[in-house]
Design a protein around this motif. Structure first.
Motif, short mmCIF file in Angstrom:
data_model
loop_
_atom_site.label_atom_id
_atom_site.label_comp_id
_atom_site.label_asym_id
_atom_site.label_seq_id
_atom_site.Cartn_x
_atom_site.Cartn_y
_atom_site.Cartn_z
N VAL A 97 0.98 -1.40 0.09
CA VAL A 97 0.03 -0.02 0.20
C VAL A 97 0.71 1.03 -0.02
O VAL A 97 1.81 1.35 0.67
CB VAL A 97 -1.07 0.04 1.13
CG1 VAL A 97 -1.71 1.40 1.32
CG2 VAL A 97 -1.88 -1.44 1.36
N ALA A 98 0.49 2.23 -0.67
CA ALA A 98 1.23 3.54 -0.90
C ALA A 98 0.31 4.48 0.24
O ALA A 98 -0.72 4.59 0.02
CB ALA A 98 1.33 4.21 -2.24
N LYS A 130 -0.72 6.68 -13.65
CA LYS A 130 -0.78 6.87 -15.16
C LYS A 130 0.46 5.87 -15.45
O LYS A 130 0.27 5.65 -16.83
CB LYS A 130 -0.18 8.22 -15.75
CG LYS A 130 -1.59 9.24 -15.29
CD LYS A 130 -1.05 10.73 -16.02
CE LYS A 130 -1.97 11.77 -15.44
NZ LYS A 130 -1.42 13.19 -16.08
N ASN A 131 1.39 5.54 -14.91
CA ASN A 131 2.42 4.71 -15.27
C ASN A 131 2.78 3.57 -14.84
O ASN A 131 3.77 3.24 -14.46
CB ASN A 131 3.75 5.69 -15.40
CG ASN A 131 3.63 6.85 -16.30
OD1 ASN A 131 3.63 6.75 -17.52
ND2 ASN A 131 3.50 8.16 -15.70
N GLY A 132 1.61 2.79 -14.41
CA GLY A 132 1.78 1.56 -13.89
C GLY A 132 1.79 1.09 -12.53
O GLY A 132 1.60 0.01 -12.07
N GLY A 133 1.90 2.28 -11.64
CA GLY A 133 2.01 1.95 -10.19
C GLY A 133 3.12 2.50 -9.50
O GLY A 133 3.99 3.13 -10.16
N THR A 134 3.06 2.46 -8.22
CA THR A 134 4.14 2.80 -7.27
C THR A 134 5.50 1.66 -6.94
O THR A 134 4.90 0.47 -7.06
CB THR A 134 3.65 3.10 -5.94
OG1 THR A 134 2.95 1.98 -5.14
CG2 THR A 134 2.60 4.39 -5.90
N SER A 135 6.46 2.05 -6.71
CA SER A 135 7.53 1.19 -6.62
C SER A 135 7.66 0.79 -4.91
O SER A 135 7.21 1.72 -4.42
CB SER A 135 8.91 1.80 -7.19
OG SER A 135 9.22 2.89 -6.60
N GLN A 147 10.47 1.05 -3.31
CA GLN A 147 11.26 2.18 -2.76
C GLN A 147 10.29 3.53 -2.53
O GLN A 147 10.44 4.09 -1.26
CB GLN A 147 12.38 2.72 -3.58
CG GLN A 147 13.27 3.59 -2.91
CD GLN A 147 14.07 3.36 -1.56
OE1 GLN A 147 14.16 2.07 -1.43
NE2 GLN A 147 14.14 4.22 -1.17
N GLN A 148 9.56 3.51 -3.38
CA GLN A 148 8.62 4.88 -3.34
C GLN A 148 7.73 4.54 -2.01
O GLN A 148 7.71 5.62 -1.21
CB GLN A 148 7.96 5.17 -4.68
CG GLN A 148 6.87 6.32 -4.63
CD GLN A 148 6.39 6.36 -5.94
OE1 GLN A 148 5.95 5.40 -6.73
NE2 GLN A 148 5.90 7.61 -6.27
N ARG A 149 7.18 3.53 -1.95
CA ARG A 149 6.23 3.26 -0.92
C ARG A 149 6.88 3.35 0.43
O ARG A 149 6.33 3.56 1.48
CB ARG A 149 5.43 1.85 -1.24
CG ARG A 149 4.42 1.85 -2.30
CD ARG A 149 3.77 0.81 -2.41
NE ARG A 149 4.30 -0.69 -2.36
CZ ARG A 149 5.03 -1.14 -3.46
NH1 ARG A 149 4.99 -0.66 -4.70
NH2 ARG A 149 5.51 -2.23 -3.32
N ARG A 150 8.08 2.65 0.64
CA ARG A 150 8.96 2.72 1.50
C ARG A 150 9.10 4.05 2.23
O ARG A 150 9.19 4.57 3.28
CB ARG A 150 10.25 2.09 1.65
CG ARG A 150 10.83 1.94 2.99
CD ARG A 150 11.98 0.77 2.89
NE ARG A 150 13.04 1.00 1.82
CZ ARG A 150 14.00 0.34 1.82
NH1 ARG A 150 14.18 -0.95 2.40
NH2 ARG A 150 14.98 0.45 0.60
#
Length: 548
Positions: free
Chosen positions: A156-157, A173-178, A180-183
């Motif tokens: 979950v982000a 728009k571009n496929g979702g969260t990574s 590392q981004q969610r962390r």
């Protein structure tokens, strides 16, 4: 009780597409743009209360939380999202087949994105609201959703600030969260709830302290006892990563507390990036300048004063602050080179004209006249900082030690009356008013000097400073040496008592005309005798001002 250990193997999961979002925000900034972008990306939005209505008003479809839970909001909105149909969707670890299976059996759908910020608790306190109204702004469901989502950042982000909406729109728009981004978002979320809880805890501590004051008998002379909280919670937001720390091999960052009114909240108007040492010195300079009610300037180098001065009476304010600076600089021009200057009044063009001729690292003040700022800005590297107009130090100050913190009430001078009213004339005849004003100035200025501290002053300006020595005699010698011929006829202040007569004898040999010190040494009689022999007046304050 610890959570059960999961032995089932987890599947790899980096990029998570945003298909379903839960949005519940008090701060509606940017909500319309976010909702529209998510709607266009085909994301199902679940929301509550006023947030849901705001999203509907933008023309984006929204599912009310009550439709998901099958249960209406109750207790005036106190219970809205505290339900397994919500928290199961927040906490399910979809890397585990067993969690996925349980969701399917219970007809719970997972969330990929949660956007939550909390009730405006600190703002409500700052508004002066009644206690019951403040209590109603203690968020329960919000922190639960934020913490659940942050814990489950593998799936979950969690977004707690409108400043992050742009990257979420891009991810949708571009496929979702990574991962590392969610962390990173989870770390920001935990900091958000920690700060919120610290604000609530601090407010309760203040309420308890005030209730205790109401019941207590007023003290005759001693200040009211402070109730230090059982648990100390510190919440601060990183404002900047600094180039380096105290030395170039150390890393450093600046953190700001939400309701602070000091150097951390200053706005940089011009110049190079502030360094760790710049902040330390600027804070010490402000502390010194703001000890005085009249226009005052302090020049600091390595956290010690090179000079402190107040303006003479009768000058216009623009000229007064300029004169205070000239007098402070005259104390030790050599050491002031590359120093930090703080003023407790707006920097005037007259002050800037003098400053522009001196190499100065930082100038900090409550403001700068337009012409002053323009003149100083011609120097590429000088840093100009505007401190909040209501600059104030916190009532409690902290110092980190290995394994913990020390806390103490801040060292202040009385706001009302003359500080000398509480002094005892220990030796000699009462001094005239001009000398007493110099003694009062020296006593206040001495507080800004690292212990052991001796400060010589004349006509509202320091003329010699002895600081940071491991014995008081050396501090006396240093102050006299730096003052030179100016020592004769000056007054002296010592931040703590003279343990022997030798330090005082250094001052009297330099023809100091009066001394102020705390008193309280077992050898006070010996020190009194030395002052009497020299024919000077000496006052005892009954309190010391160590500054380590």
């Amino acid at each position: 009780m610890s959570a059960p250990r999961i032995t089932e193997a987890r599947r790899e999961r980096d990029q998570v597409a945003i298909r379903r979002a839960l949005i519940s925000v008090s701060d509606k900034t940017g909500l319309e743009q976010l909702a529209k972008a998510l709607g266009e990306a085909g994301v199902e939005i679940v929301s509550t209360g006023s947030t849901a209505q705001k999203i509907k008003d933008t023309g984006v479809d929204v599912v009310e939380a009550a439709e998901v839970t099958g249960f209406p909001e109750i207790l005036d909105g106190r219970v809205k999202t505290l339900h397994p149909k919500v928290h199961g969707g927040l906490l399910a670890d979809l890397r585990l087949a067993s969690h996925e299976q349980q969701l399917e059996e219970l007809e719970i759908r997972p969330f990929d994105l949660v956007v939550v910020n909390l009730y405006p608790f600190a703002e409500t306190v700052a508004s002066g609201a009644e206690a019951e109204d403040v209590v109603e702004q203690i968020d329960i469901g919000g922190p639960a959703m934020v913490r659940a989502s942050a814990k489950n950042h593998a799936n979950v982000a969690i977004v707690v600030s409108p400043e992050r909406y742009a990257e979420i729109i891009d991810a949708a728009k571009n496929g979702g969260t990574s991962f590392q981004q969610r962390r990173e978002l989870a770390a920001a979320a935990f900091a958000h709830t920690a700060e919120y809880d610290a604000n609530v805890s601090s407010w309760f501590a203040e309420q308890l302290a005030e209730a205790g004051d109401d019941d207590a008998e007023p003290a005759a002379e001693a200040p009211a006892e402070v109730e230090f909280p059982e648990a100390l919670e510190i919440a601060a937001e990183r404002e900047a990563t600094l180039r380096y720390g105290e030395n170039s091999h150390q890393q450093a960052a600046l953190y700001r507390v939400e309701d602070g009114r000091g150097i951390a909240q200053a706005v940089q108007l011009h110049g190079k990036e502030m360094s760790y040492n710049n902040y330390v010195d600027a804070d010490a300079a402000l502390r010194a300048a703001y000890d005085f009610g009249e226009p005052a300037v302090a020049i600091i180098k390595h956290a010690n004063p090179c000079g402190i001065a107040v303006a003479p009476e009768g000058l216009e304010e623009a000229e007064a602050i300029a004169e205070a600076h000239r007098r402070a600089h005259a104390c030790d021009p050599l050491s002031a080179f590359g120093g930090v200057v703080a003023a407790n009044r707006e920097v005037s063009l007259e002050m800037a004209q003098t400053l522009s001729e001196i190499f100065t690292e930082v100038v900090v003040a409550p403001g700068f006249a337009d012409e002053a700022a323009a003149l100083l800005a011609r120097k590429k590297n000088i840093r100009l900082l505007a401190v909040p107009a209501d600059y104030a130090r916190a009532d409690i100050e902290l110092r980190q030690i290995s394994g913990g913190f020390l806390a103490q009430t801040v060292d202040r001078f009385p706001a009302e009356g003359r500080i000398s009213d509480a002094w005892e004339l220990a030796v000699g005849e009462p001094v005239d008013d001009a000398t007493m004003r110099d003694l009062e100035f020296a006593w206040k200025a001495c507080r800004a000097v690292k212990s052991n501290a001796i400060l010589l002053a004349n006509e509202g300006a320091s003329v010699g400073v002895g600081m940071g020595q491991v014995n008081r005699v050396d501090s006396c010698h240093l102050a006299v040496d730096r003052a030179g011929d100016r020592a004769a006829g000056s007054v002296a202040a010592s931040d703590a008592f003279f343990p022997f007569a030798d330090g005082l004898e250094v001052l009297t040999a330099a023809d100091v005309r009066a001394v102020v010190q705390p008193g309280g040494s077992i050898r006070d009689d010996e020190v009194r005798a030395a002052a009497e022999k020299a024919g000077i007046a000496m006052y005892f304050t009954g309190e010391r001002h160590f500054f380590h």
